[in-house]
Design a protein around this motif. Structure first.
Motif, PDB file in Angstrom:
ATOM      1  N   PHE A  51       0.824  -1.203   0.000  1.00 33.31           N
ATOM      2  CA  PHE A  51       0.000   0.000   0.000  1.00 33.31           C
ATOM      3  C   PHE A  51       0.863   1.260   0.000  1.00 33.31           C
ATOM      4  N   SER A  52       1.935   1.250   0.740  1.00 34.12           N
ATOM      5  CA  SER A  52       2.818   2.417   0.767  1.00 34.12           C
ATOM      6  C   SER A  52       3.400   2.681  -0.623  1.00 34.12           C
ATOM      7  N   GLU A  53       3.830   1.623  -1.284  1.00 32.06           N
ATOM      8  CA  GLU A  53       4.424   1.781  -2.612  1.00 32.06           C
ATOM      9  C   GLU A  53       3.388   2.231  -3.627  1.00 32.06           C
ATOM     10  N   TRP A  54       2.181   1.674  -3.565  1.00 29.15           N
ATOM     11  CA  TRP A  54       1.133   2.059  -4.502  1.00 29.15           C
ATOM     12  C   TRP A  54       0.812   3.548  -4.381  1.00 29.15           C
ATOM     13  N   ILE A  55       0.803   4.061  -3.162  1.00 24.20           N
ATOM     14  CA  ILE A  55       0.460   5.465  -2.943  1.00 24.20           C
ATOM     15  C   ILE A  55       1.629   6.384  -3.283  1.00 24.20           C
ATOM     16  N   GLU A  56       2.839   5.980  -2.930  1.00 22.52           N
ATOM     17  CA  GLU A  56       4.010   6.842  -3.122  1.00 22.52           C
ATOM     18  C   GLU A  56       4.544   6.799  -4.546  1.00 22.52           C
ATOM     19  N   ARG A  57       4.290   5.696  -5.273  1.00 19.27           N
ATOM     20  CA  ARG A  57       4.778   5.570  -6.653  1.00 19.27           C
ATOM     21  C   ARG A  57       3.656   5.085  -7.553  1.00 19.27           C
ATOM     22  N   PRO A  58       2.660   5.940  -7.817  1.00 21.43           N
ATOM     23  CA  PRO A  58       1.455   5.500  -8.549  1.00 21.43           C
ATOM     24  C   PRO A  58       1.706   5.262 -10.038  1.00 21.43           C
ATOM     25  N   SER A  59       1.860   4.007 -10.413  1.00 19.82           N
ATOM     26  CA  SER A  59       1.959   3.603 -11.813  1.00 19.82           C
ATOM     27  C   SER A  59       0.589   3.085 -12.244  1.00 19.82           C
ATOM     28  N   PRO A  60       0.352   2.880 -13.553  1.00 19.57           N
ATOM     29  CA  PRO A  60      -0.944   2.335 -13.987  1.00 19.57           C
ATOM     30  C   PRO A  60      -1.314   1.035 -13.281  1.00 19.57           C
ATOM     31  N   GLU A  61      -0.332   0.142 -13.113  1.00 16.79           N
ATOM     32  CA  GLU A  61      -0.601  -1.122 -12.422  1.00 16.79           C
ATOM     33  C   GLU A  61      -0.961  -0.879 -10.957  1.00 16.79           C
ATOM     34  N   PHE A  62      -0.218  -0.002 -10.311  1.00 13.71           N
ATOM     35  CA  PHE A  62      -0.461   0.274  -8.898  1.00 13.71           C
ATOM     36  C   PHE A  62      -1.808   0.963  -8.700  1.00 13.71           C
ATOM     37  N   LEU A  63      -2.190   1.832  -9.640  1.00 11.48           N
ATOM     38  CA  LEU A  63      -3.490   2.500  -9.531  1.00 11.48           C
ATOM     39  C   LEU A  63      -4.629   1.499  -9.665  1.00 11.48           C
ATOM     40  N   LEU A  64      -4.455   0.520 -10.547  1.00 11.63           N
ATOM     41  CA  LEU A  64      -5.465  -0.525 -10.683  1.00 11.63           C
ATOM     42  C   LEU A  64      -5.580  -1.311  -9.391  1.00 11.63           C
ATOM     43  N   ASN A  65      -4.434  -1.647  -8.800  1.00 10.87           N
ATOM     44  CA  ASN A  65      -4.455  -2.361  -7.526  1.00 10.87           C
ATOM     45  C   ASN A  65      -5.126  -1.527  -6.438  1.00 10.87           C
ATOM     46  N   LEU A  89      -4.625  -1.608   8.028  1.00 12.89           N
ATOM     47  CA  LEU A  89      -4.354  -1.264   6.632  1.00 12.89           C
ATOM     48  C   LEU A  89      -5.229  -0.101   6.175  1.00 12.89           C
ATOM     49  N   ASN A  90      -6.482  -0.106   6.578  1.00  9.94           N
ATOM     50  CA  ASN A  90      -7.359   1.010   6.223  1.00  9.94           C
ATOM     51  C   ASN A  90      -6.853   2.319   6.810  1.00  9.94           C
ATOM     52  N   ASP A  91      -6.348   2.270   8.033  1.00 12.77           N
ATOM     53  CA  ASP A  91      -5.781   3.472   8.651  1.00 12.77           C
ATOM     54  C   ASP A  91      -4.564   3.958   7.870  1.00 12.77           C
ATOM     55  N   LEU A  92      -3.720   3.021   7.453  1.00 12.82           N
ATOM     56  CA  LEU A  92      -2.539   3.384   6.677  1.00 12.82           C
ATOM     57  C   LEU A  92      -2.939   4.050   5.358  1.00 12.82           C
ATOM     58  N   ILE A  93      -3.944   3.476   4.679  1.00 12.36           N
ATOM     59  CA  ILE A  93      -4.417   4.047   3.415  1.00 12.36           C
ATOM     60  C   ILE A  93      -4.908   5.476   3.618  1.00 12.36           C
ATOM     61  N   ARG A  94      -5.752   5.669   4.615  1.00  7.76           N
ATOM     62  CA  ARG A  94      -6.301   7.008   4.855  1.00  7.76           C
ATOM     63  C   ARG A  94      -5.188   8.008   5.172  1.00  7.76           C
ATOM     64  N   ARG A  95      -4.259   7.607   6.001  1.00 12.27           N
ATOM     65  CA  ARG A  95      -3.210   8.535   6.439  1.00 12.27           C
ATOM     66  C   ARG A  95      -2.312   8.950   5.278  1.00 12.27           C
ATOM     67  N   LYS A  96      -1.895   7.987   4.465  1.00 16.69           N
ATOM     68  CA  LYS A  96      -0.958   8.289   3.393  1.00 16.69           C
ATOM     69  C   LYS A  96      -1.634   8.936   2.189  1.00 16.69           C
ATOM     70  N   ALA A  97      -2.829   8.457   1.835  1.00 15.27           N
ATOM     71  CA  ALA A  97      -3.484   8.959   0.624  1.00 15.27           C
ATOM     72  C   ALA A  97      -3.930  10.400   0.784  1.00 15.27           C
ATOM     73  N   ARG A  98      -4.443  10.746   1.949  1.00 13.97           N
ATOM     74  CA  ARG A  98      -4.993  12.088   2.146  1.00 13.97           C
ATOM     75  C   ARG A  98      -3.939  13.166   1.976  1.00 13.97           C
ATOM     76  N   SER A  99      -2.714  12.867   2.336  1.00 13.11           N
ATOM     77  CA  SER A  99      -1.652  13.878   2.296  1.00 13.11           C
ATOM     78  C   SER A  99      -0.838  13.840   1.003  1.00 13.11           C
ATOM     79  N   ASN A 100      -1.233  12.994   0.043  1.00 11.37           N
ATOM     80  CA  ASN A 100      -0.449  12.834  -1.184  1.00 11.37           C
ATOM     81  C   ASN A 100      -1.276  13.333  -2.375  1.00 11.37           C
ATOM     82  N   SER A 101      -1.115  14.596  -2.737  1.00  7.85           N
ATOM     83  CA  SER A 101      -1.918  15.191  -3.814  1.00  7.85           C
ATOM     84  C   SER A 101      -1.612  14.550  -5.165  1.00  7.85           C
ATOM     85  N   ARG A 102      -0.354  14.123  -5.365  1.00  7.97           N
ATOM     86  CA  ARG A 102      -0.014  13.480  -6.645  1.00  7.97           C
ATOM     87  C   ARG A 102      -0.765  12.172  -6.798  1.00  7.97           C
ATOM     88  N   PHE A 103      -0.825  11.391  -5.729  1.00  8.69           N
ATOM     89  CA  PHE A 103      -1.545  10.127  -5.792  1.00  8.69           C
ATOM     90  C   PHE A 103      -3.032  10.367  -6.051  1.00  8.69           C
TER      91      PHE A 103
END
Length: 626
Positions: A430-444, A464-478
């Protein structure tokens, strides 16, 4: 009556809001209609101009705009406009342009007003404010369904019977007999406060006395705290009856404490909600947990379809139907996992079985595949442990397929080693998908960001849901990348005289209501939910958080809610009709099988989706603060 008038009457008779008018009234309308032609690009109505007619499109298409230039609606044959201005101050409220060469029928204002005042059905179907027609269509379904309006407190028939935590099991049984109840609420007590104000610590039922006291042969003076259920499933007094039903289904409980302002108000039992819900869904879940073999589970597939059809026939809304189907699907998984552990023995290390997608969002319907995964304890050693979990995953996934939940074509299942990993690996995923959003990672991300633990160490899914919320909310690129991905599926809005059809395979000349409707809505709602840090799984609950956060233009949140409900219910109803006719249900609908009512309201709903996607693209741009 002249031939041109006969043609007008025939046209009006086929379109709302004229279908409920008598032939005599339609003939009077036809005689007074004037016909006007507009070239493509020509302005039909200018904001603020005086207006004396109501417009009905005979052929062609128009675009209606707000005064700020924002597109408000597209209308084609049978569409109508200008009623808003006529009913207010006879001034144009929304500018209108011909999108293509357009022929319109113009009905004089006095006649329109007479029709509006004297024909209730006509008036109800005329759009007199923004999205009124769609909102009324949704509201009528909700008003017709007692499940959606009855509050839980209406089922509480008496005050709760309370028992101090210091009591014995024998004292509990005596009290239940004296009061004629099947459950007691256990509370802490002290000398300085009444029992009714004490803290609720558990519930004991007649089943607990049988299963936890009598069957094991424990002494009658066993503390009641030893046989009570301490991990309470409870409801607030102002929740809806259907929410209580979903909790009973999900946790397989027969009694729910009702809480008001933190204190126990009463207890509702299964018998209290029977009159609000067909017994089908409750009994299907009970049958699932009573099944002893996979063959017995497989035999319940027809009961699941019957339950779906029954809910549709009883006018349950999409949230109730999707929640009930998700609970049933979750119950199949849980019983299969019980069977797997009986077959293969206890797990060598703890694990959590995940539900993904529509089941996690509680939006599952009768046409669905299985999306699942396994979180394993960080002590997991592939050499020592993977054979067990591979066998367990195969047993469960094969069992689900036998019960009607087809294998995922993308292999997003626990049988796939990639999706059977220790918790620390999932955190890396999840950390990698959010920090390095590639087409494959976005699909995942689109697949795995709707997840829920259904068995085992379910707190891991919360982590895991907490991790997603915390990282995604602060990552405008993702968020910008997720927004772009959410725009890949668009509504069938290329129509002016009809809908845009699918062109692939056996479903040519149909509309896929999931791919072109509910899925893109769920996608864009998910992006907004990530942006505001919503902890909700369900799309309707996410929308509530989004609306509260104030990130949408005024009115757009309720519009999205109505559009999601309308599109989902059209999809649901047609699956139920397929079941009724003996046809294998799917997500595709042929436009000729849509009622005129569905056709008009779907146009509104798809337009809302299209506008929402435009706003999504605008709001989540790379580098833009959200």
């Amino acid at each position: 009556m002249q031939s041109e008038h006969i043609e007008i009457v025939d046209f009006l008779r086929q379109h709302q809001p004229f279908t409920g008018l008598s032939d005599e009234v339609l003939q009077q309308v036809a005689v007074q209609i004037s016909i006007t032609y507009f070239k493509a690009g020509q302005q039909i109505l200018e904001f603020g101009a005086e207006i004396n007619d109501w417009y009905v499109i005979r052929s062609g298409a128009v675009e209606v705009f707000r005064r700020n230039g924002e597109l408000y609606n597209r209308l084609s044959e049978g569409g109508f406009f200008a009623e808003f201005g006529l009913l207010r101050n006879k001034r144009v409220r929304f500018p209108v342009y011909a999108l293509e060469d357009t022929l319109v029928y113009m009905i004089p204002e006095p006649l329109f007003t007479e029709l509006f005042d004297n024909n209730e059905e006509f008036a109800d179907q005329v759009e007199v404010e923004d999205r009124t027609r769609l909102r009324q269509a949704v509201a009528r379904r909700e008003d017709a369904n007692e499940l959606m309006t009855a509050r839980i407190e209406t089922l509480v028939s008496r005050e709760p019977v309370l028992l101090p935590a210091s009591a014995t099991a024998r004292e509990a049984a005596i009290r239940m007999t004296e009061e004629g109840v099947s459950s007691l609420l256990v509370v802490t007590t002290s000398d300085d406060q009444p029992m009714a104000a004490s803290r609720l610590v558990g519930i004991v039922t007649d089943r607990d006395i049988r299963d936890r006291l009598v069957t094991p042969g424990l002494p009658f003076d066993t503390p009641v705290t030893d046989i009570m259920t301490a991990e309470l499933t409870k409801v607030e007094h102002n929740q809806f009856v259907f929410e209580a039903i979903l909790l009973m289904l999900r946790y397989n409980v027969h009694h729910l404490p009702v809480i008001k302002q933190g204190l126990p108000l009463g207890v509702i039992a299964l018998a209290d909600v029977i009159r609000y819900e067909s017994q089908n869904s409750l009994f299907v879940v009970r049958s699932i947990f009573n099944a002893q073999t996979v063959e017995e589970l497989t035999a319940l597939a027809s009961d699941v379809r019957a339950c779906f059809s029954r809910l549709v026939a009883e006018d349950a809304n999409s949230r109730m139907i999707g929640g009930s189907m998700a609970v049933i699907g979750r119950s199949f998984k849980q019983r299969l996992l019980e069977m797997a552990e009986e077959k293969f023995g206890p797990p060598p290390v703890p694990y959590c079985f995940l539900a993904l997608g529509s089941m996690a969002r509680e939006e599952q319907l009768i046409v669905t595949d299985q999306d699942n995964a396994l979180i394993l304890d960080n002590r997991f050693d592939p050499q020592l442990h993977d054979e067990y979990f591979s066998n367990l995953a195969t047993f469960v996934c094969d069992g689900l397929a036998a019960c009607g939940y087809t294998y995922c074509k993308g292999k997003v299942m626990a049988t796939n080693r990639q999706w059977r990993q220790p918790l620390k690996v999932w955190e890396q995923y999840f950390s990698e998908w959010i920090e390095r959003p590639s087409p494959e990672f976005l699909l995942n991300s689109a697949i795995f960001f709707d997840l829920e633990g259904v068995w085992g160490e379910t707190q891991w899914s919360d982590m895991l849901n907490d991790l997603i919320r915390r990282k995604a909310r602060s990552n405008s690129r993702f968020l910008a990348c997720m927004a772009r991905a959410a725009l890949m599926r668009t509504p069938p809005l290329g129509f002016f005289k009809g809908f845009v059809m699918e062109t692939d395979g056996k479903h040519t000349n149909s509309i896929n209501m999931k791919r072109r409707g509910t899925a893109p809505l769920a996608d864009l709602i998910r992006v907004h939910a990530l942006a505001v840090g919503s902890a909700a799984h369900n799309s309707f609950e996410r929308l509530e958080d989004i609306i509260e956060a104030g990130i949408l233009p005024p009115g757009n949140g309720p519009d999205l809610r109505d559009a999601l409900e309308l599109i989902a219910m059209v999809r649901i109803r047609h699956q139920a009709l397929d079941l009724q006719s003996g046809t294998e249900p799917d997500n595709n609908i042929e436009p000729e099988n849509l009622s005129d009512f569905e056709r008009k309201n779907l146009k509104d709903a798809f337009q809302i989706l299209s506008n929402a996607q435009k706003f999504l693209k605008f709001r989540y741009q790379p580098g833009r603060a959200v």
